[in-house]
Design a protein around this motif. Sequence first.
Motif, PDB file in Angstrom:
ATOM      1  N   CYS A 100       0.833  -1.270   0.110  1.00 37.89           N
ATOM      2  CA  CYS A 100      -0.109   0.073  -0.046  1.00 37.89           C
ATOM      3  C   CYS A 100       0.788   1.048  -0.107  1.00 37.89           C
ATOM      4  N   GLY A 101       2.142   1.139   0.516  1.00 39.26           N
ATOM      5  CA  GLY A 101       2.879   2.127   0.443  1.00 39.26           C
ATOM      6  C   GLY A 101       4.361   1.849   0.325  1.00 39.26           C
ATOM      7  N   ILE A 102       5.227   2.617  -0.076  1.00 45.38           N
ATOM      8  CA  ILE A 102       6.694   2.311  -0.197  1.00 45.38           C
ATOM      9  C   ILE A 102       7.555   3.446   0.217  1.00 45.38           C
ATOM     10  N   ALA A 103       8.855   3.312   0.423  1.00 45.90           N
ATOM     11  CA  ALA A 103       9.530   4.458   1.116  1.00 45.90           C
ATOM     12  C   ALA A 103      10.798   4.151   0.656  1.00 45.90           C
ATOM     13  N   PHE A 104      11.650   5.564   0.491  1.00 40.86           N
ATOM     14  CA  PHE A 104      13.171   5.609  -0.092  1.00 40.86           C
ATOM     15  C   PHE A 104      13.644   6.500   0.736  1.00 40.86           C
ATOM     16  N   GLY A 105      15.091   6.295   0.898  1.00 44.45           N
ATOM     17  CA  GLY A 105      15.802   7.285   1.615  1.00 44.45           C
ATOM     18  C   GLY A 105      17.137   6.595   2.121  1.00 44.45           C
ATOM     19  N   ASP A 106      17.670   7.086   3.202  1.00 42.52           N
ATOM     20  CA  ASP A 106      18.861   6.770   3.850  1.00 42.52           C
ATOM     21  C   ASP A 106      18.792   5.681   4.966  1.00 42.52           C
ATOM     22  N   SER A 107      19.568   5.599   5.768  1.00 45.80           N
ATOM     23  CA  SER A 107      19.769   4.624   6.974  1.00 45.80           C
ATOM     24  C   SER A 107      18.543   5.258   8.105  1.00 45.80           C
ATOM     25  N   PHE A 108      18.186   6.153   8.182  1.00 39.27           N
ATOM     26  CA  PHE A 108      16.924   6.814   8.759  1.00 39.27           C
ATOM     27  C   PHE A 108      15.918   6.065   8.487  1.00 39.27           C
ATOM     28  N   ARG A 148      16.692   5.379  -7.301  1.00 40.36           N
ATOM     29  CA  ARG A 148      16.031   3.980  -7.096  1.00 40.36           C
ATOM     30  C   ARG A 148      14.483   3.913  -7.410  1.00 40.36           C
ATOM     31  N   TYR A 149      13.894   4.820  -6.805  1.00 42.39           N
ATOM     32  CA  TYR A 149      12.418   5.181  -7.211  1.00 42.39           C
ATOM     33  C   TYR A 149      12.344   5.054  -8.756  1.00 42.39           C
ATOM     34  N   GLN A 150      12.819   5.897  -9.450  1.00 41.85           N
ATOM     35  CA  GLN A 150      12.859   5.909 -10.984  1.00 41.85           C
ATOM     36  C   GLN A 150      13.134   4.667 -11.856  1.00 41.85           C
ATOM     37  N   PRO A 156       1.503  -1.303  -6.961  1.00 39.82           N
ATOM     38  CA  PRO A 156       0.243  -1.102  -6.446  1.00 39.82           C
ATOM     39  C   PRO A 156       0.286  -0.033  -5.143  1.00 39.82           C
ATOM     40  N   ALA A 157       1.306   0.577  -4.999  1.00 38.19           N
ATOM     41  CA  ALA A 157       1.247   1.497  -3.858  1.00 38.19           C
ATOM     42  C   ALA A 157       0.629   2.656  -4.109  1.00 38.19           C
ATOM     43  N   ARG A 158      -0.236   2.983  -3.138  1.00 35.09           N
ATOM     44  CA  ARG A 158      -0.976   4.409  -2.930  1.00 35.09           C
ATOM     45  C   ARG A 158      -0.166   5.600  -2.554  1.00 35.09           C
ATOM     46  N   PHE A 159       0.882   5.216  -1.963  1.00 35.58           N
ATOM     47  CA  PHE A 159       1.644   6.553  -1.605  1.00 35.58           C
ATOM     48  C   PHE A 159       3.148   6.020  -1.435  1.00 35.58           C
ATOM     49  N   ALA A 160       3.886   7.240  -1.835  1.00 37.66           N
ATOM     50  CA  ALA A 160       5.403   7.144  -1.753  1.00 37.66           C
ATOM     51  C   ALA A 160       5.911   7.966  -0.726  1.00 37.66           C
ATOM     52  N   ALA A 287      11.063  17.726  -5.797  1.00 34.57           N
ATOM     53  CA  ALA A 287      10.118  17.801  -6.921  1.00 34.57           C
ATOM     54  C   ALA A 287       9.861  16.784  -7.872  1.00 34.57           C
ATOM     55  N   GLU A 288      11.076  16.237  -8.493  1.00 38.07           N
ATOM     56  CA  GLU A 288      11.062  15.180  -9.397  1.00 38.07           C
ATOM     57  C   GLU A 288      10.587  13.967  -8.940  1.00 38.07           C
ATOM     58  N   PHE A 289      10.841  13.473  -7.512  1.00 40.09           N
ATOM     59  CA  PHE A 289      10.177  12.712  -6.981  1.00 40.09           C
ATOM     60  C   PHE A 289       8.776  12.640  -6.767  1.00 40.09           C
ATOM     61  N   SER A 290       8.074  13.788  -6.528  1.00 39.56           N
ATOM     62  CA  SER A 290       6.899  13.880  -6.539  1.00 39.56           C
ATOM     63  C   SER A 290       6.180  13.828  -7.815  1.00 39.56           C
ATOM     64  N   LYS A 291       6.861  14.057  -8.902  1.00 38.83           N
ATOM     65  CA  LYS A 291       6.255  14.019 -10.220  1.00 38.83           C
ATOM     66  C   LYS A 291       6.267  12.741 -10.604  1.00 38.83           C
TER      67      LYS A 291
END
Length: 391
Positions: A100-108, A148-150, A156-160, A287-291
């Motif tokens: 339902c969701g996915i997350a991207f970033g660093d060690s935090f 990585r997201y690109q 199917p995730a509804r939010f990132a 902004a590009e991530f949001s796009k």
Amino acid sequence: MSDLNNPKRSVQVAGLLIVAILVILVLELGSYVAFRYFVFPRDESAFYIPPEISRHDYEQYLHDRHATLGWLPFVDSANEHADSSGSRHIPSFPDPGEECGIAFGDSFIYGDEVGHSEAWSNVLSNKLHCRVANYGVSAFGTDQALMRYQDMPAGPARFAILGIYPHNLMRNVNQNRYFLNGRNRFGLKPRFVLENDELKRIPMPDFSYEELVDSFEVPRQYYPHEGFVPDTKSGPITPSFPYTVVLLRYLSSDRVKSFVSGWPSWTAFVRPGHDLGALELTAAIVAEFSKVADDRKQSTLVVVFPTAKSYQVYLDTGQIAYQPLLDIISENDIEVLDLHAPFRAHLGNRPLCDVLTNPEQCVGHFGENGNALVAEFIYKKIADSGLLAVQ
């Protein structure tokens, strides 16, 4: 009779020269002692000493590296770093494919230093009753998170979720981690640059063994897109004679100025108009991530993590050190969750150290309690913002 032919005058000049030389020698000796025994041991990453690299280490690096992103956690059932999709294991919802969701970033975002069950992504999955896949990677910049997201197929995730830790702004203008921390000899990475207000992806440097060794000796010749080339304004300083100059350069650096003023060492990089443009570049990456999320019919939530230092500044002054970043994200109509205020509501006047893995030294990532709080804050934001119909 000229002064030069005056014996008394000559003796005076010679005496002054001797005194001047002695003063310079004492000053230089004092500077070396101060550097060697006080400054360097406390802030090694501010100084540059080229590393030694064996051919065997280089070949191991080639085997381990990710071809485009620099590094990724191995999908390793023995160590259980990641599941078959590349996400951190989500024990409550272990099967990839119905996120339902996915997350991207660093060690935090990844949740270093706690187990899979205690990581915020698993706790949040329990709260939402659905899988929140966690694609965080230790030491990633916001640039690598976007890449990585690109590079992943839409799902199917509804939010990132895009997580940002303040040090990411420095990583976003960096291509060799060794220039940032003096430890990772094989931390080569790609980055973005802004050209005519558009993001341009710069590939990861691809060196032969000989080129890599040489690149540490003469980095200016190999890193045209590196913000922290040694002995430039923002780069580490090569310790060498005269040490008085080394100390003066160090004492005039942004990190020392920030330290003296009581603000985090990275503060200069979140200010508009900094030479490296880290703020403007990071805002463009967000902004590009949001796009990308919009194109995939996914809602975006940017989560910004405080550091222990920025949190203390917030307690003392009410100011957020990276406020310019929050302002730009909000101006672009992107949902953003800054964690200063939520942590303050739960911790009161206690320091952020209390929810880190090493509270005594006030270092580390969020511990089990800290991860539970992060999950609660994100859950509430999702519910309040309508990013997902909470069950």
